[in-house]
Design an enzyme around this catalytic site. Structure first.
Site, mmCIF file in Angstrom:
data_model
loop_
_atom_site.group_PDB
_atom_site.id
_atom_site.type_symbol
_atom_site.label_atom_id
_atom_site.label_comp_id
_atom_site.label_asym_id
_atom_site.label_seq_id
_atom_site.Cartn_x
_atom_site.Cartn_y
_atom_site.Cartn_z
ATOM 1 N N ASP A 29 0.871 -1.160 0.000
ATOM 2 C CA ASP A 29 0.000 0.000 0.000
ATOM 3 C C ASP A 29 0.925 1.233 0.000
ATOM 4 O OD1 ASP A 29 -2.450 1.561 0.942
ATOM 5 O OD2 ASP A 29 -1.089 1.848 2.625
ATOM 6 N N ASP A 31 -0.039 5.041 0.975
ATOM 7 C CA ASP A 31 -0.180 6.081 1.999
ATOM 8 C C ASP A 31 -0.142 5.491 3.409
ATOM 9 O OD1 ASP A 31 -0.829 8.496 0.240
ATOM 10 O OD2 ASP A 31 -2.208 6.958 -0.480
ATOM 11 N N ASP A 307 -1.540 -0.299 5.946
ATOM 12 C CA ASP A 307 -1.791 0.321 7.258
ATOM 13 C C ASP A 307 -3.273 0.305 7.620
ATOM 14 O OD1 ASP A 307 -2.173 2.377 5.100
ATOM 15 O OD2 ASP A 307 -2.969 3.469 6.825
HETATM 16 P P1 IMP Z 1 -3.569 3.951 0.220
HETATM 17 O O1 IMP Z 1 -3.424 3.946 1.679
HETATM 18 O O2 IMP Z 1 -2.257 4.064 -0.490
HETATM 19 O O3 IMP Z 1 -4.426 2.850 -0.323
HETATM 20 O O4 IMP Z 1 -4.326 5.311 -0.157
HETATM 21 C C1 IMP Z 1 -5.214 5.909 0.674
HETATM 22 C C2 IMP Z 1 -5.934 6.967 -0.135
HETATM 23 O O5 IMP Z 1 -7.257 7.078 0.366
HETATM 24 C C3 IMP Z 1 -5.305 8.341 -0.039
HETATM 25 O O6 IMP Z 1 -5.300 8.924 -1.322
HETATM 26 C C4 IMP Z 1 -6.240 9.095 0.877
HETATM 27 O O7 IMP Z 1 -6.321 10.464 0.559
HETATM 28 C C5 IMP Z 1 -7.557 8.429 0.576
HETATM 29 N N1 IMP Z 1 -8.504 8.505 1.675
HETATM 30 C C6 IMP Z 1 -8.294 8.384 2.985
HETATM 31 N N2 IMP Z 1 -9.448 8.553 3.673
HETATM 32 C C7 IMP Z 1 -10.405 8.760 2.752
HETATM 33 C C8 IMP Z 1 -11.808 9.003 2.838
HETATM 34 O O8 IMP Z 1 -12.393 9.065 3.907
HETATM 35 N N3 IMP Z 1 -12.466 9.171 1.649
HETATM 36 C C9 IMP Z 1 -11.843 9.099 0.452
HETATM 37 N N4 IMP Z 1 -10.527 8.884 0.325
HETATM 38 C C10 IMP Z 1 -9.825 8.719 1.469
HETATM 39 MG MG MG Z 2 -2.623 3.275 3.350
#
Ligand code: IMP
Ligand code: MG
Length: 476
Positions: A29, A31, A307
């Site tokens: 992942d 972020d 995470d």
């Molecule tokens: P990842 O953890 O790499 O899968 O990415 C997480 C993504 O989800 C990031 O771009 C965040 O900005 C986005 N994100 C986190 N919380 C929310 C939410 O409540 N609504 C929409 N997107 C979210």
């Molecule tokens: Mg993440």
């Protein structure tokens, strides 16, 4: 390079034995996994964008501020009562706030006398990631507003939680928030120069590496470039990965069959995919089966590192039986605090041991008295009066002990966070978060570069675990 050592939380902690050498693919992942954000800065910004939207609704939130330490991951929002709750591994609430007010012991008991906190119950919303902290802060502050009758048109706490969810969601997808992060990544990203090396080690050891993120291509590209390229020589971040999936829409990525597109230009131009997924390319969307087909491996050949307790770890384990690793950056602070509290914890345990022995003695005396008064059972060697004197003396000693125990117990309860205590514990027991972690994460760690310590060839063994009836160490 910092050498991961004990006492710093920089190890890989193992719930279920994991042979890193046998893995054929590792998915990451992005972020809060490959890229760690300064939580206070990121969440303050998200809070500010949500505030703009709430002000447009005419809500009186102008003076409100984000409190970064007020909530922690692993708590539950109770959308029926307007509470935020920390439960133990059995789902019994142990601490709670209503709005911003901490509930007293009796209030907590009566609110949850007949109610367990269940993750499967839609009434409760689990704080799965560090992205949840600003939303929890908003929820608690808005509950106060609702209680004071300041949110016209909002029917109840459930309604409030839906409206807030919508606004937080919109703030994330709308674009301005991310544009601000991309414009000044140095303000928001906490770089870890060792992560690139850890991934390179795994790649050179023959693992297929994947990036599977819910972030969109433009953001992913900008952030990965900032966080990885300075620490790679002769290659860019993209070359680390055999497959890159953006806008993955986890958890649906692991449970549904979303369409897949190929990203064919740096600007994010998309093309429909007709052939099987090919290694070396960037895709948007899709689902697990397509990826497993492209990789030529499946299930426990693959480790996924993320995470988000639900979207990354629970569904990939429960539905796909992938091996799983959870990243919990808070562990570093927590382990440090627990270590610095070691001596006090020892003293507390010794005092509690004394207390337990005295309570047992007191119970024995009471039983002897009962038998004398009832005229049954074996006769005690002491008289009734002697027994009463002994019991009174014990009571005094217990009271004295409690005076010593109380401040220590209070201090232990505020390790790591003054309101909620430790992430993985509630009192002496495991927290609900700890239960989720042990159920779904085969291993957990504070950050990805902790993989450097064990190397890609390690056999990570789980510990034996303890049971209440295990003989104590030192017992004959
Ligand atoms: P990842 O953890 O790499 O899968 O990415 C997480 C993504 O989800 C990031 O771009 C965040 O900005 C986005 N994100 C986190 N919380 C929310 C939410 O409540 N609504 C929409 N997107 C979210
Ligand atoms: Mg993440």
């Amino acid at each position: 390079m910092t050498e991961p050592t004990d006492g710093t939380g920089r190890r890989i902690y193992t719930n279920r034995t994991l042979n890193l050498r046998a893995l054929r693919a590792i998915g990451y992942d992005m972020d809060y996994t490959l890229i760690h954000y300064r939580v206070k800065e990121w969440e303050s910004l998200a809070y500010r964008y949500v505030k703009e939207r709430l002000l447009k609704r005419g809500w009186p939130v102008e003076s409100m501020e984000f409190e970064p330490d007020r909530f922690i991951r692993g708590l539950m929002i109770d959308t029926e009562l307007g509470n935020i709750v920390k439960a133990n591994r059995f789902g019994y609430p142990k601490r709670a706030t209503h709005g911003t007010r901490v509930l007293g012991f009796d209030e907590l008991r009566s609110a949850y006398a007949r109610q367990m906190v269940e993750l499967s119950d839609p009434r409760f919303r689990f704080l799965n990631t560090l992205f949840s902290l600003s939303e929890a802060c908003w929820f608690s502050q808005l509950v106060d507003c609702l209680d004071e009758g300041q949110l016209s048109g909002v029917r109840d706490y459930r309604d409030l939680s839906h409206l807030l969810r919508f606004e937080v969601d919109e703030a994330h997808v709308e674009g301005r928030l991310k544009a601000e992060i991309v414009a000044h990544p140095e303000k928001f990203v906490e770089l870890d120069p060792d992560t690139a090396l850890a991934l390179l080690d795994q790649k050179r050891a023959g693992k297929k590496l994947m990036l599977i993120t819910n972030s969109e291509w433009s953001y992913t590209q900008a952030m990965m470039q900032y966080a990885f390229d300075p620490f790679l020589t002769g290659m860019t971040w993209q070359a680390l990965f055999d497959l890159i999936i953006v806008d993955a829409q986890k958890p649906a990525f692991f449970t549904a069959t979303n369409p897949i597109y190929e990203v064919v230009s740096a600007e994010g131009l998309l093309r429909t995919v007709r052939r099987p997924v090919e290694l070396g390319k960037v895709y948007q969307g899709g689902h697990v089966a397509l990826i497993e087909e492209g990789l030529g491996c499946s299930g426990d050949d693959i480790l996924y590192v993320g995470d988000h307790l639900f979207g990354d770890v629970q569904v990939s384990k429960r539905i796909q039986r992938w091996r799983t690793a959870l990243v919990l950056r808070e562990l570093e602070h927590e382990v440090e605090e627990v270590s610095s509290f070691y001596d006090a914890q020892k003293t507390l345990e010794a005092l509690m041991g004394e207390k337990e022995a005295m309570e047992q003695q007191s119970a024995q005396l009471r039983l002897k008295l009962q038998r004398i008064q009832g005229g049954y059972g074996p006769r005690a060697s002491q008289s009734e009066e002697e027994l009463r004197d002994e019991m009174a003396a014990l009571r005094d000693r217990l009271q004295h002990l409690d005076v010593q125990i109380a401040p220590l117990a209070k201090a232990v309860g505020t390790i790591s966070n003054p309101y909620w205590g430790q992430l993985m514990r509630t009192g002496n027991d495991k927290s609900q978060l700890a239960r989720q972690v042990e159920r779904y994460a085969d291993v957990y760690m504070s950050r990805v570069s902790n993989f450097l310590g064990p190397t890609p060839f390690a056999y990570l063994r789980s510990s034996r675990g303890s049971l209440p009836h295990d003989p104590l160490i030192g017992d004959p």
